[in-house]
Structure formats: structure tokens, C-alpha cells
Design a protein around this motif. Structure first.
Motif, short mmCIF file in Angstrom:
data_model
loop_
_atom_site.label_atom_id
_atom_site.label_comp_id
_atom_site.label_asym_id
_atom_site.label_seq_id
_atom_site.Cartn_x
_atom_site.Cartn_y
_atom_site.Cartn_z
N GLU A 70 82.07 62.40 15.49
CA GLU A 70 83.15 61.34 15.77
C GLU A 70 82.55 59.61 14.91
O GLU A 70 82.77 59.08 14.76
CB GLU A 70 82.90 61.07 17.37
N LYS A 114 85.31 55.61 8.53
CA LYS A 114 86.21 56.25 7.87
C LYS A 114 87.30 54.88 8.37
O LYS A 114 87.71 54.66 7.13
CB LYS A 114 86.43 58.39 8.23
N GLN A 115 87.35 55.06 9.39
CA GLN A 115 89.11 54.41 10.46
C GLN A 115 88.48 53.43 9.67
O GLN A 115 89.63 52.89 9.25
CB GLN A 115 88.89 54.83 11.38
N ALA A 116 87.27 52.77 9.55
CA ALA A 116 86.95 51.38 9.77
C ALA A 116 87.35 50.66 7.56
O ALA A 116 86.77 49.81 7.56
CB ALA A 116 85.35 51.05 9.87
N ASN A 117 87.51 51.93 7.51
CA ASN A 117 86.87 51.54 5.90
C ASN A 117 85.95 51.37 5.39
O ASN A 117 85.82 50.16 5.03
CB ASN A 117 88.32 51.12 4.82
N THR A 174 79.72 51.79 16.15
CA THR A 174 80.25 52.87 17.14
C THR A 174 80.05 53.36 18.16
O THR A 174 80.57 53.82 19.12
CB THR A 174 79.68 54.52 16.23
N THR A 181 83.77 59.60 11.66
CA THR A 181 84.90 58.76 11.84
C THR A 181 84.92 58.09 12.17
O THR A 181 85.99 56.94 11.41
CB THR A 181 85.84 59.73 12.92
N VAL A 182 84.51 57.22 12.64
CA VAL A 182 84.83 55.66 12.87
C VAL A 182 84.54 54.80 11.64
O VAL A 182 84.57 54.00 11.54
CB VAL A 182 83.43 55.05 13.79
#
Lengths: 174, 509
Positions: B391, B397-400, B380, B394-395
Motif C-alpha cells: 500500500e 505510484k498514485q501520487a506520481n 503515506t 501504491t501511494v
């Protein structure tokens, strides 16, 4: 005789608040004479909250708070969290400062705190510290919501583990 | 009676050994369960299995160069290269000199090389089963399956009769086991192994494989393999109890199965007496997908449990983000160094910032996973920057991400409090994940174990994959603080975090 009545009245208030169903009997707002209230220092039994050395649960302890102005009782109650005579308990707010606690219309209590970096706690300490504040001020029936600000600012988190709700409601301490 | 029989057999086999060493009769070589062609010409010389170099090329698939002048054999694949010289008792493996018990030898114009030495150096697993004169080779990516092939050990030919007959067949995975109902194959090399644990039940319910065992001191091992995905559990010094064996439909090859139709996670479960020396029961769970699991043993009742629920809250949908690696085939693990920049976290006894420990520790974990074939780390933050809690989520989630780990150091205004804690927030797979991480972490920190705790923390609650937060130690305790900022300590903790991740994902450490 007058003294007896006063004493009785205070006792009722204390019992009522301790039982969590405070009545308006001692409420200065209904008295209508502020200057008279300022001189009469009141004592109130409240529950203050600490944690054990496992930092797992809140532990409650009875405390007396004293205040002349009814409006000051929230801040006094919070300050009770900063001290205890029981060496086995861990104080969650020892080094943090409660700057103000003001009740607004509609029962919204605004608490302003100062959190020095030296007083930052770990994940469970932070969570319990917030819970201790909420449980303490929600003892007062008139408090419907609580917003905790840091130096007047609405921030994401006090110490970086738990997000603050702006505001907390009574549901938050379920 | 049985024991005497076993002894007789043992003696008989002793007499047979010299015979065997002269001829290749009966010598069988299997690669990943498939028999090498009979013309392979493997033979036993002075108790060593030797194979022609031609077989090394044709059957094992390694490159071989033969220099006739110097009588030097060079065997190599993309990883390893070795040189052997006929009649020389040493070899060179990747430039290092290694002594040989049995040198290569020339026999009627054929160069023979020692199979075990060559196989093992080239990364094969080599098992010798004396009873059947069989060599089992497994490539590391294959590993071994639940049953060895049906070894042609004369099922029709009468053996030495009586109980000894059972004994002589035990190497064949109990091929004959069913014939007389006494589960003879399981009695193993009766003269060698005593007191085997008995497998009494094998059940699969609620996504849990439960193996009932007669004794508590079994030491099962488990391996997760892919292509196809499967979990292999070996129980050494064990056999099937007679009643269990007779109640099951063991096929001629000594294998029984639980077929699971339409199960989202598992296609079938197979088990057999895999080896007779030591007598080992193997159970294989054939998976439909890569699946996280937990492996435990219990005492009283004595069971071995493989719990597949560890990786899936809803076993019905089989689409658990926590256990399915992304398209590139690597698991993504987010390592979140707590706090940063304007948020120093807690301040230690010696006025050091928590955020610095968190970052150093996170970077060390990431470093350990560099070039890891299975796991990719996403940080992160990799420097002193500040992220809001959401945030960080979010990292992930975006990285799956498949897993999320937040690294922190603890603080409380009581100097005597010391130790390691692990937190989770969701009662789903996060709990099991936190437990796995914590048990590894405390081995790394060597600080007091203050347990796995549930607490509503933003990053572990709002993420959607298994998530935990590590409070590695207390900055407010003298012992803990001294350790936390030491390189050695951080390296140890990083390794323990890596071990935990690998264990939870069911990967080889």
C-alpha cells in the motif's frame, strides 16, 4: 561391529548433508519402523546462520543438532539459529520463537513462528533473518519449499520491511 | 616581462581612477547581460556607482515614488520596500534602518541613488568589474549566464602594447584572447592573482561533463537554474590552459561551445572566462529538461564531473519519472513513516515504539516543506495507522512521485551497535539518490556512519522512482535511542533530509 556400521552410516549421512547432497541412507521414512527411530537419538552436523556486527552478511557456523524423531530435525535446525558461542556473531533469531516446522507432502515445509515486538529487527536484520531460515532448512534436500507463518497466519511481512513469499522456493536463496 | 607589464598597467590604472570618478565615461551597466541604454546616465561618485531614479523605474523595473518636499525616494517591488532621503546616510528597508556609505544625491536636478545598495536590497546580484568599469546586475531568477556581453573595450584600439595590452583586456572575457595566441586574457590581473588552476579539457561523454583541471585544490560551485533549465558551474581561481584555449573555437565574445545535436538531455555546453577578478571559468550545461545530476570532484586525475546519469537510467528516452516535475511544477516526494498501528516496529531500550519515532520524523520533514515552491510532500501516513508494504508503494505510484523516502529506526540484539544506515534496492538512480540522502543524513544525525547498503526491501524495490530507506539510528543502542526521541535531533534530521532532497533534485537549498 554393529556399532561400527551405525557409526559409519551416520558419518555418511553427516558428510552427505554437509555437502548439500543428502542421500536417503539415514532417512527414517524408508526404515518403516517409527518406534525404533524414536529411541535412537541422532546427531547431525548442520550449518547455522548468523550475521556479523555490520549486519551485512550471513555468517555460517557448524552446529550439532540432536533429535530422536526425524521429523523434528527441521525445528531443531532452526533452533540452532538462536544460540552461538561466538560472541562476535549476532543472533538473528535470539528472541523469536520457532513454534513448529512440519514437512508436508511434496517437500513443503511449513514453519510457524512467533515474533514478539521486542524482537523486531531493522531492515537488514529482517532480511538476513529470513535468509538465515531459508539457508538452514534448504540444507535438507527433501525440502522443496518453505512457507513462514506467524502464529499460524500467512502475513505480509515479519517485521515490516521485507515482504514474505508464500512460499519460498529454492530459487529464493539464490 | 609580463609581470612588469602588469605592474605598469596597474599603476597606470591607479592614475586613471580619479579621472573615472569625475565622469561617467566608460561606465557600463548591464542587466541580465543586456546593456542599459547609454542615456542611463550612471556615474561614479567617490567610487560609488550612482544612477538616476528614472533608471531604477525604466530599466530595473521597480516602482519609485519621489517626494519632492521631503526629498524622499521610495523604491519598492512586491517583496521589498525602501526609503532613501537625499544626503542622508541612512535608509529604511522594510521598516528597518540601514546605514548608507553613499547617500542619494542631487545633481543638476537629477536624483541619483547608489546602485549597489538599491540593487542588492531589491534582490539583484551586483558585480563590479573595475577593469572595464562595468556593473553587472542579475535578477535572482535569471542569474548570470556564461558570458557577459561583449564589452566595448576597444578591440580595435591599440592598447598599451605588449603584454600589458593583454592584461587590460582581460575584463572583456578574453575578447582579444585569440589574437596573439598567448591566451593573455587568462593571465588575469597578473599582479593580483597567482597560481591559477588551468582548465585543460572539457568533454561530454556518456552524459557526463568532465572538466580536467591542473590542480586538485579548486573549489567549484554549481547552481541549477530553470527557464531555461541549465546547470552553471563556476571554477574560481582558474583559467583555460593555453593549449586548451588555442584548441577551442572561442568566439569573439570569449565563449566556446560544445553543440550536441539530438541529445535527449543536453542541447549544448558553453564555457568562458567569466570573471577576471577572481579569474573564474564558467561552464554552463544547457538542458532540454529539468534533469537530476551529481556533482563531484576527483583527485589524481583532477577533474570536476557533472554526471547527468544520476537522474536517468536510460539516457536515450529522456522520460525518467524521477526527474520530471509534474504538471503543477512541483516535485512530489513521498515520505513514508515505517510501520504503524498494530505494527509498532522495533521496541527501544526504554520500551518506546519505532513507529512513533518514524511518524514524528516524517511529520517534521513535511513541515519543513510547507510552502516550499519546488517540492510537495505526500505522506503515506500522517497518524498512527497501518499500511501494508504494498500500500505504501501504491501511494507513491498514485501520487506520481518523483522520489520516495521511507523513514525507520533500527534494531538489533546487540547494544553496542550504533549509527545511521541508508538502504536502496534498485541499481538505477536509487543508488545515487541513497548516497546523496545518506551523506546529508549523517550530518544531521551525527551518529556513526554505517554506510549506504543495498538490500531487497519491498518499498524501495517495488517503487518506480528513486527510492531509499533511512535507518536513522539504533533503538537498541543507548546513545542512539536517547537522541532519536529528542526534538532537537529530529529537527536536525528533518533538515538534513530536506537538504538531501534538494541536493538530489538540484534545487537551491
Amino acid at each position: 561391529m554393529r556399532k561400527m556400521t551405525l557409526l559409519l552410516g551416520m558419518l555418511i549421512t553427516i558428510i552427505a548433508i554437509a555437502a548439500g547432497c543428502g542421500q536417503k541412507s539415514g532417512d527414517p521414512e524408508t526404515g518403516g519402523k517409527p518406534e525404533a527411530q524414536q529411541h535412537a537419538e541422532q546427531t547431525l552436523h548442520i550449518q547455522a546462520y548468523y550475521t556479523d556486527d555490520q549486519i551485512l552478511n550471513l555468517v555460517q557456523e557448524k552446529k550439532d543438532i540432536k533429535f530422536a524423531d526425524e521429523k523434528a530435525k527441521y525445528l531443531e535446525a532452526l533452533k540452532a539459529l538462536q544460540s552461538t558461542d561466538d560472541a562476535k556473531l549476532v543472533k538473528l533469531w535470539q528472541e523469536n520463537e520457532f513454534q513448529s516446522a512440519i514437512l508436508k507432502d511434496g517437500g513443503a515445509l511449513i514453519i510457524d513462528v512467533k515474533i514478539p515486538a521486542e524482537a523486531h529487527l531493522g531492515a537488514s536484520g529482517e532480511d538476513l533473518a529470513i535468509q538465515a531460515v531459508l539457508k538452514t532448512v534448504f540444507q535438507f534436500e527433501e525440502v522443496q519449499s518453505v512457507d513462514i507463518l506467524v502464529d499460524g497466519q500467512s502475513v505480509d511481512s515479519l517485521m515490516g520491511h521485507v515482504e514474505l513469499e508464500h512460499p519460498y522456493t529454492r530459487k529464493s536463496i539464490m | 616581462m609580463k609581470k612588469i607589464g602588469g605592474m605598469l598597467l596597474f599603476c597606470f590604472m591607479l592614475f586613471m581612477v580619479p579621472n573615472m570618478s569625475h565622469a561617467s565615461a566608460g561606465l557600463q551597466i548591464y542587466l541580465n547581460g543586456v546593456s542599459l541604454s547609454p542615456s542611463a546616465g550612471g556615474q561614479i561618485i567617490k567610487d560609488y556607482t550612482m544612477i538616476p531614479i528614472r533608471v531604477v523605474v525604466e530599466e530595473l523595473g521597480f516602482q519609485v515614488d519621489w517626494d519632492k518636499k521631503t526629498r524622499t525616494v521610495t523604491i519598492h517591488n512586491d517583496k521589498t520596500s525602501m526609503t532613501l532621503v537625499v544626503d542622508q546616510k541612512w535608509a529604511t528597508v522594510d521598516g528597518k534602518k540601514v546605514s548608507l556609505d553613499m547617500p542619494p544625491t542631487l545633481k543638476s536636478d537629477t536624483t541619483l541613488v547608489p546602485l549597489r545598495f538599491v540593487g542588492e536590497q531589491m534582490g539583484l546580484v551586483v558585480n563590479w568589474e573595475n577593469a572595464t568599469k562595468s556593473v553587472y546586475l542579475f535578477t535572482s531568477d535569471y542569474s548570470s549566464e556564461v558570458t557577459k556581453p561583449d564589452v566595448p573595450t576597444t578591440p580595435g584600439k591599440p592598447d598599451q602594447g605588449g603584454s600589458t595590452g593583454e592584461g587590460s583586456n582581460n575584463g572583456s572575457d578574453g575578447t582579444n584572447n585569440g589574437s596573439n595566441g598567448s591566451n593573455g586574457g587568462n593571465s588575469g590581473n597578473g599582479s593580483v592573482t597567482q597560481d591559477l588552476a588551468e582548465i585543460q579539457t572539457v568533454t561530454f561523454e556518456d552524459n557526463r561533463l568532465v572538466v580536467g583541471v591542473s590542480k586538485s585544490d579548486v573549489k567549484p560551485t554549481q547552481t541549477k537554474l530553470s527557464n531555461p533549465d541549465r546547470i552553471v558551474v563556476d571554477i574560481p581561481n582558474a583559467k583555460f590552459s593555453d593549449s586548451f584555449f588555442n584548441s577551442q573555437n572561442f568566439a569573439a565574445n570569449g565563449q566556446a561551445e560544445i553543440q550536441l545535436t539530438d541529445h535527449p538531455l543536453v542541447s549544448k555546453i558553453r564555457y568562458s572566462l567569466f570573471s577576471s577578478n577572481p579569474s573564474t571559468v564558467r561552464i554552463v550545461i544547457d538542458l532540454n529538461q529539468n534533469q537530476a545530476y551529481q556533482f563531484t570532484t576527483t583527485k589524481d586525475p583532477n577533474t570536476i564531473i557533472v554526471d547527468l546519469n544520476g537522474g536517468s537510467t536510460d539516457p536515450g528516452n529522456g522520460s525518467n519519472p524521477g526527474t520530471i516535475p509534474p504538471a503543477n511544477g512541483k516535485y512530489v516526494v513521498v515520505i513514508d513513516a515505517g510501520h504503524g498501528a498494530k505494527d509498532p516496529g522495533a521496541i527501544s531500550l526504554n520500551k518506546r515504539n519505532e513507529k512513533d519515532f518514524n511518524l514524528a520524523q516524517a511529520l517534521k520533514v513535511a513541515e519543513l516543506f510547507q510552502n516550499d515552491p519546488d517540492v510537495q510532500i505526500v505522506l503515506t501516513r500522517s497518524d498512527d495507522t497501518f499500511l501494508e508494504l504494498k500500500e505504501r508503494v501504491t501511494v507513491a505510484k498514485q501520487a506520481n512521485a518523483n522520489l520516495f523516502i521511507s523513514i525507520h529506526a533500527n534494531s538489533i540484539n546487540k547494544a553496542t551497535i550504533s549509527g545511521t544506515e541508508t538502504y536502496y534496492s534498485r541499481d538505477d538512480e536509487s543508488k545515487a539518490f541513497a548516497q546523496v540522502m545518506h551523506s546529508n543524513l549523517v550530518q544531521g544525525t551525527k551518529l556513526p556512519d554505517r554506510g549506504v547498503r543495498k538490500q531487497s526491501l519491498h518499498v524501495t524495490r517495488e517503487t518506480t522512482m528513486p527510492a531509499c530507506l533511512l535507518e536513522v539510528g539504533y533503538l537498541t543502542n543507548q546513545t542512539d535511542e536517547a537522541a532519536l526521541y529528542q526534538d532537537d535531533f529530529q529537527n536536525r534530521v528533518a533538515q538534513s533530509i530536506k537538504n538531501g532532497i534538494k541536493q538530489y533534485l538540484g534545487l537551491q537549498p
